[in-house]
Design a protein around this motif. Structure first.
Motif, PDB file in Angstrom:
ATOM      1  N   SER A   3       0.850  -1.189   0.000  1.00 52.00           N
ATOM      2  CA  SER A   3       0.000   0.000   0.000  1.00 52.00           C
ATOM      3  C   SER A   3       0.885   1.238   0.000  1.00 52.00           C
ATOM      4  CB  SER A   3      -0.886   0.019   1.237  1.00 52.00           C
ATOM      5  OG  SER A   3      -0.122   0.375   2.362  1.00 52.00           O
ATOM      6  N   LEU A   4       0.286   2.319  -0.444  1.00 59.26           N
ATOM      7  CA  LEU A   4       0.998   3.590  -0.500  1.00 59.26           C
ATOM      8  C   LEU A   4       1.462   4.004   0.897  1.00 59.26           C
ATOM      9  CD1 LEU A   4       1.591   5.415  -2.834  1.00 59.26           C
ATOM     10  CD2 LEU A   4      -0.542   6.621  -2.413  1.00 59.26           C
ATOM     11  N   GLN A   5       0.640   3.716   1.867  1.00 59.69           N
ATOM     12  CA  GLN A   5       0.977   4.055   3.250  1.00 59.69           C
ATOM     13  C   GLN A   5       2.240   3.294   3.695  1.00 59.69           C
ATOM     14  OE1 GLN A   5      -3.137   4.391   4.969  1.00 59.69           O
ATOM     15  NE2 GLN A   5      -2.046   4.086   6.889  1.00 59.69           N
ATOM     16  N   THR A  44       0.583   3.530  10.062  1.00 61.86           N
ATOM     17  CA  THR A  44      -0.771   3.582  10.619  1.00 61.86           C
ATOM     18  C   THR A  44      -1.466   4.908  10.337  1.00 61.86           C
ATOM     19  OG1 THR A  44       0.082   4.346  12.756  1.00 61.86           O
ATOM     20  CG2 THR A  44      -0.214   1.978  12.486  1.00 61.86           C
ATOM     21  N   ASN A  46      -2.948   7.818   7.932  1.00 55.48           N
ATOM     22  CA  ASN A  46      -3.453   8.125   6.598  1.00 55.48           C
ATOM     23  C   ASN A  46      -3.113   9.589   6.299  1.00 55.48           C
ATOM     24  OD1 ASN A  46      -4.831   7.930   4.175  1.00 55.48           O
ATOM     25  ND2 ASN A  46      -6.842   8.255   5.110  1.00 55.48           N
ATOM     26  N   VAL A  47      -1.892   9.818   5.880  1.00 55.74           N
ATOM     27  CA  VAL A  47      -1.322  11.165   5.761  1.00 55.74           C
ATOM     28  C   VAL A  47      -2.002  11.971   4.660  1.00 55.74           C
ATOM     29  CG1 VAL A  47       0.856  12.418   5.681  1.00 55.74           C
ATOM     30  CG2 VAL A  47       0.848  10.007   6.288  1.00 55.74           C
ATOM     31  N   SER A  48      -2.085  13.265   4.857  1.00 61.22           N
ATOM     32  CA  SER A  48      -2.667  14.126   3.829  1.00 61.22           C
ATOM     33  C   SER A  48      -1.576  14.656   2.906  1.00 61.22           C
ATOM     34  CB  SER A  48      -3.382  15.302   4.479  1.00 61.22           C
ATOM     35  OG  SER A  48      -2.419  16.199   5.015  1.00 61.22           O
ATOM     36  N   LEU A  49      -2.008  15.044   1.724  1.00 64.83           N
ATOM     37  CA  LEU A  49      -1.076  15.592   0.728  1.00 64.83           C
ATOM     38  C   LEU A  49      -0.256  16.742   1.278  1.00 64.83           C
ATOM     39  CD1 LEU A  49      -2.415  16.002  -2.886  1.00 64.83           C
ATOM     40  CD2 LEU A  49      -0.822  14.349  -1.923  1.00 64.83           C
ATOM     41  N   ARG A  50      -0.907  17.620   2.019  1.00 61.93           N
ATOM     42  CA  ARG A  50      -0.209  18.808   2.492  1.00 61.93           C
ATOM     43  C   ARG A  50       0.929  18.428   3.435  1.00 61.93           C
ATOM     44  NH1 ARG A  50      -4.482  22.600   4.474  1.00 61.93           N
ATOM     45  NH2 ARG A  50      -5.186  22.585   2.309  1.00 61.93           N
ATOM     46  N   ILE A  52       2.466  15.462   3.494  1.00 58.71           N
ATOM     47  CA  ILE A  52       3.503  14.782   2.714  1.00 58.71           C
ATOM     48  C   ILE A  52       4.405  15.816   2.046  1.00 58.71           C
ATOM     49  CG2 ILE A  52       3.933  13.337   0.681  1.00 58.71           C
ATOM     50  CD1 ILE A  52       1.354  11.857   1.356  1.00 58.71           C
ATOM     51  N   GLU A  53       3.771  16.862   1.542  1.00 60.01           N
ATOM     52  CA  GLU A  53       4.525  17.920   0.887  1.00 60.01           C
ATOM     53  C   GLU A  53       5.484  18.603   1.875  1.00 60.01           C
ATOM     54  OE1 GLU A  53       1.932  20.773  -1.039  1.00 60.01           O
ATOM     55  OE2 GLU A  53       3.278  20.711  -2.758  1.00 60.01           O
ATOM     56  N   VAL A  63       8.392  14.785  -3.700  1.00 63.97           N
ATOM     57  CA  VAL A  63       7.318  14.009  -3.076  1.00 63.97           C
ATOM     58  C   VAL A  63       7.240  12.602  -3.669  1.00 63.97           C
ATOM     59  CG1 VAL A  63       4.812  13.822  -2.915  1.00 63.97           C
ATOM     60  CG2 VAL A  63       5.917  16.003  -2.488  1.00 63.97           C
ATOM     61  N   VAL A  64       7.395  12.553  -4.973  1.00 60.70           N
ATOM     62  CA  VAL A  64       7.232  11.276  -5.671  1.00 60.70           C
ATOM     63  C   VAL A  64       8.204  10.217  -5.143  1.00 60.70           C
ATOM     64  CG1 VAL A  64       7.715  10.251  -7.926  1.00 60.70           C
ATOM     65  CG2 VAL A  64       6.121  12.168  -7.742  1.00 60.70           C
ATOM     66  N   LEU A  67       6.886   8.352  -2.337  1.00 64.93           N
ATOM     67  CA  LEU A  67       5.713   7.519  -2.632  1.00 64.93           C
ATOM     68  C   LEU A  67       6.001   6.403  -3.628  1.00 64.93           C
ATOM     69  CD1 LEU A  67       3.008  10.339  -2.819  1.00 64.93           C
ATOM     70  CD2 LEU A  67       3.601   8.885  -0.873  1.00 64.93           C
TER      71      LEU A  67
ATOM     72  N   ASN B  46      -7.574  18.760   0.845  1.00 65.98           N
ATOM     73  CA  ASN B  46      -6.299  18.207   1.295  1.00 65.98           C
ATOM     74  C   ASN B  46      -6.465  16.689   1.392  1.00 65.98           C
ATOM     75  OD1 ASN B  46      -3.722  18.013   2.326  1.00 65.98           O
ATOM     76  ND2 ASN B  46      -4.346  18.522   4.423  1.00 65.98           N
ATOM     77  N   VAL B  47      -6.343  16.037   0.250  1.00 67.13           N
ATOM     78  CA  VAL B  47      -6.692  14.622   0.116  1.00 67.13           C
ATOM     79  C   VAL B  47      -5.743  13.723   0.905  1.00 67.13           C
ATOM     80  CG1 VAL B  47      -7.332  12.875  -1.583  1.00 67.13           C
ATOM     81  CG2 VAL B  47      -7.266  15.265  -2.248  1.00 67.13           C
ATOM     82  N   SER B  48      -6.251  12.630   1.402  1.00 66.83           N
ATOM     83  CA  SER B  48      -5.410  11.671   2.124  1.00 66.83           C
ATOM     84  C   SER B  48      -4.865  10.622   1.158  1.00 66.83           C
ATOM     85  CB  SER B  48      -6.214  10.979   3.211  1.00 66.83           C
ATOM     86  OG  SER B  48      -7.141  10.081   2.620  1.00 66.83           O
ATOM     87  N   GLU B  53      -5.081   6.794  -3.392  1.00 69.37           N
ATOM     88  CA  GLU B  53      -4.858   5.421  -3.846  1.00 69.37           C
ATOM     89  C   GLU B  53      -6.151   4.846  -4.460  1.00 69.37           C
ATOM     90  OE1 GLU B  53      -3.326   2.890  -0.689  1.00 69.37           O
ATOM     91  OE2 GLU B  53      -1.911   2.089  -2.156  1.00 69.37           O
TER      92      GLU B  53
END
Lengths: 72, 72
Positions: A3-5, A44, A46-50, A52-53, A63-64, A67, B46-48, B53
């Motif tokens: 999974s991405l997580q 554990t 579920n991180v948000s885009l912001r 992660i950025e 960022v890529v 991921l 702000n997507v998770s 995924e």
């Protein structure tokens, strides 16, 4: 498939160690709580885009790369 | 530099149109609300990771392609 997580968890743990940052140190730089960083690294959170950025910027990494599974 | 949210917004709008899906249709497939999809495409959400995924799977696309600016 991972999974991405899980991919993010493993990458963050590895890159943070490469940078020589503790979880506390990284948490301080990105202005997140240490337990949040710890949760990401355990897979554990579920991180948000912001967030992660923010983390990618603190680690000076696209960022890529956080991921994507490493090639080797 | 474009924010990740903006990149995702533009990519999602483009790919969804390429697939011929309405926002309603995509929302139905990924089991999210249409206004949520709409918010992503406006760049206000702000997507998770988990939802990114799900969306990537519904569009049959690697997540990374949703988060990277197209070459041209």
């Amino acid at each position: 498939m991972k999974s991405l997580q899980r991919i993010l968890a493993d990458n963050l743990k590895r890159v943070r160690a490469e940078r020589g940052y503790s979880q506390e140190k990284l948490a301080e730089i990105v202005d997140l709580h240490r337990t949040y960083i710890s949760g990401i690294e355990r897979g554990t959170r579920n991180v948000s885009l912001r967030n992660i950025e923010k983390i990618a910027q603190a680690l000076d990494l696209p960022v890529v790369e956080l991921l994507t599974e490493p090639e080797d």
